[in-house]
Design a protein around this motif. Sequence first.
Motif, PDB file in Angstrom:
ATOM      1  N   ARG A  53      33.648  23.502 -10.662  1.00  0.00           N
ATOM      2  CA  ARG A  53      33.502  22.648  -9.486  1.00  0.00           C
ATOM      3  C   ARG A  53      34.715  22.709  -8.557  1.00  0.00           C
ATOM      4  N   HIS A  54      35.840  23.232  -9.049  1.00  0.00           N
ATOM      5  CA  HIS A  54      37.056  23.288  -8.233  1.00  0.00           C
ATOM      6  C   HIS A  54      37.526  24.722  -8.007  1.00  0.00           C
ATOM      7  N   GLY A  55      36.650  25.684  -8.199  1.00  0.00           N
ATOM      8  CA  GLY A  55      37.031  27.079  -8.002  1.00  0.00           C
ATOM      9  C   GLY A  55      36.058  27.985  -8.717  1.00  0.00           C
ATOM     10  N   GLN A  56      36.506  28.567  -9.833  1.00  0.00           N
ATOM     11  CA  GLN A  56      35.624  29.402 -10.628  1.00  0.00           C
ATOM     12  C   GLN A  56      35.901  29.168 -12.103  1.00  0.00           C
ATOM     13  N   ALA A  57      34.892  29.451 -12.929  1.00  0.00           N
ATOM     14  CA  ALA A  57      34.985  29.122 -14.351  1.00  0.00           C
ATOM     15  C   ALA A  57      36.151  29.832 -15.039  1.00  0.00           C
ATOM     16  N   ALA A  58      36.488  31.047 -14.594  1.00  0.00           N
ATOM     17  CA  ALA A  58      37.562  31.799 -15.234  1.00  0.00           C
ATOM     18  C   ALA A  58      38.902  31.080 -15.128  1.00  0.00           C
ATOM     19  N   ASP A  59      39.054  30.177 -14.139  1.00  0.00           N
ATOM     20  CA  ASP A  59      40.317  29.461 -13.975  1.00  0.00           C
ATOM     21  C   ASP A  59      40.604  28.517 -15.140  1.00  0.00           C
ATOM     22  N   VAL A  60      39.609  28.258 -15.967  1.00  0.00           N
ATOM     23  CA  VAL A  60      39.835  27.381 -17.122  1.00  0.00           C
ATOM     24  C   VAL A  60      40.839  27.999 -18.084  1.00  0.00           C
ATOM     25  N   ALA A  61      41.035  29.313 -18.000  1.00  0.00           N
ATOM     26  CA  ALA A  61      42.012  29.967 -18.879  1.00  0.00           C
ATOM     27  C   ALA A  61      43.401  29.374 -18.690  1.00  0.00           C
ATOM     28  N   TRP A  62      43.744  28.955 -17.457  1.00  0.00           N
ATOM     29  CA  TRP A  62      45.045  28.347 -17.215  1.00  0.00           C
ATOM     30  C   TRP A  62      45.167  27.009 -17.929  1.00  0.00           C
ATOM     31  N   VAL A  63      44.094  26.263 -17.965  1.00  0.00           N
ATOM     32  CA  VAL A  63      44.108  24.985 -18.674  1.00  0.00           C
ATOM     33  C   VAL A  63      44.286  25.217 -20.173  1.00  0.00           C
ATOM     34  N   GLU A  64      43.544  26.173 -20.725  1.00  0.00           N
ATOM     35  CA  GLU A  64      43.662  26.481 -22.145  1.00  0.00           C
ATOM     36  C   GLU A  64      45.061  26.994 -22.474  1.00  0.00           C
ATOM     37  N   ALA A  65      45.634  27.779 -21.574  1.00  0.00           N
ATOM     38  CA  ALA A  65      46.969  28.338 -21.822  1.00  0.00           C
ATOM     39  C   ALA A  65      48.026  27.240 -21.855  1.00  0.00           C
ATOM     40  N   THR A  66      47.961  26.298 -20.908  1.00  0.00           N
ATOM     41  CA  THR A  66      48.952  25.224 -20.902  1.00  0.00           C
ATOM     42  C   THR A  66      48.791  24.320 -22.116  1.00  0.00           C
ATOM     43  N   LEU A  67      47.551  24.081 -22.538  1.00  0.00           N
ATOM     44  CA  LEU A  67      47.325  23.269 -23.730  1.00  0.00           C
ATOM     45  C   LEU A  67      47.912  23.955 -24.962  1.00  0.00           C
ATOM     46  N   ALA A  68      47.681  25.271 -25.088  1.00  0.00           N
ATOM     47  CA  ALA A  68      48.220  26.009 -26.232  1.00  0.00           C
ATOM     48  C   ALA A  68      49.746  26.037 -26.206  1.00  0.00           C
TER      49      ALA A  68
END
Length: 406
Positions: free
Chosen positions: A248-263
């Motif tokens: 909803r705020h860009g593209q689904a692939a951008d979720v990788a940044w969220v997963e990376a910061t969480l890890a």
Amino acid sequence: MSSSYATVLRTPGAVRLFGTALIGRLSYGIVPLSLLLAVTETTGSYARAGWLMALFATSGVLVSPVRAGLIDRHGPRRALPPMAAGYALVLLGLAATTWRPGVPYPALLALAVAAGVLAPPLGPVTRAQWSALLPDQALRRRAYSLDTVAEELLYVTGPLLAGLIVAATARPALGLVLGAALVLGGALALASSVPRGSAESEANSAATAERSRPWQLLARTRQPLAAAAAAGAGLGAFGLFAVVFAQRHGQAADVAWVEATLAAGSAVGGLVLGAFDWRASAQTRLAVLTATFGGALALTSLAPTLPLLAAVAALAGLTVAPTLTTAYLLTDELAEPGQRTRAGAWVNACFNAGSSAGTAAAGLLADRFPLPLCLALAASPALAALAAARTGAAGRSAEDAPARAA
């Protein structure tokens, strides 16, 4: 910080234990993605691949405590090699059947279930051996922290290796072959690193624990098991909601940044937990960590942009590895010597079951409620875990009251 972890690794036998365990456990980072891609390519159906992966994961979770009980009862030297050999053979069978299209789908399902049933509990075995190797509680906490962080990094490295294999060879089944080699070699080396006398002593303790208190383990470890399940459920739900947020705020692939910061946050938090000495008890630390994890997940509901969501995810990540590490430590303290492997397996099983349940529930909620509300609801498992911990503490206090009075 470096000196504290160096002390752990300088302990005789620690480097061998840690290294051989990581070799075998890297297989668990490579196999899931390799299997998903191989089955998708063979069947031509994402739906069939999804069902197969669900059966693979579910059979592993359900049988995990049973496998760990066999390790406790017979010792790693005797029980681990047959499990690893059987699991490796099934992975090779899956590689052969997915090499080309045409194998009946029920045969693939049967092999996937067999793989889940036979997967050796390398993580619980490793943590049980840390307990035997490091009687000092502070060193054991550092070892558990190092182990948890390393395991999380394997689950990042493994999929990358699986992707590289596919990119280089266009044969995802080769990832299954590599996974079979890693788990067999690592498990055999891990089993051989366990002193024979130690293995026999653990087996005798397991036989005694089995006769005396067969079901009290789950009652005693209610708090860490609830915390592990809550962490899995919260992360599973947040992972799916983050994908929706990214779409909803860009593209689904951008979720990788969220997963990376969480890890990244999880790795930092895990290392910090083990680097310092804490005055609070494991029970208190786990309650604080669970509450902080839930609070951080609730804050994600206020994030207006993807970068801010990633920042709050990093904050939540700071508590993930410490929560799991403390859950393992507390479970190890509460379990009898002959139940340590099984106790660690229950923590794993609760985390994985919570993750599956959280993902499934998130899928239902995402289509029915506003996304901010869904993100806030991702914190509810942590609240439930705190309630379970208070109930368990009250129950233990009531049980101990007659003894104190006497």
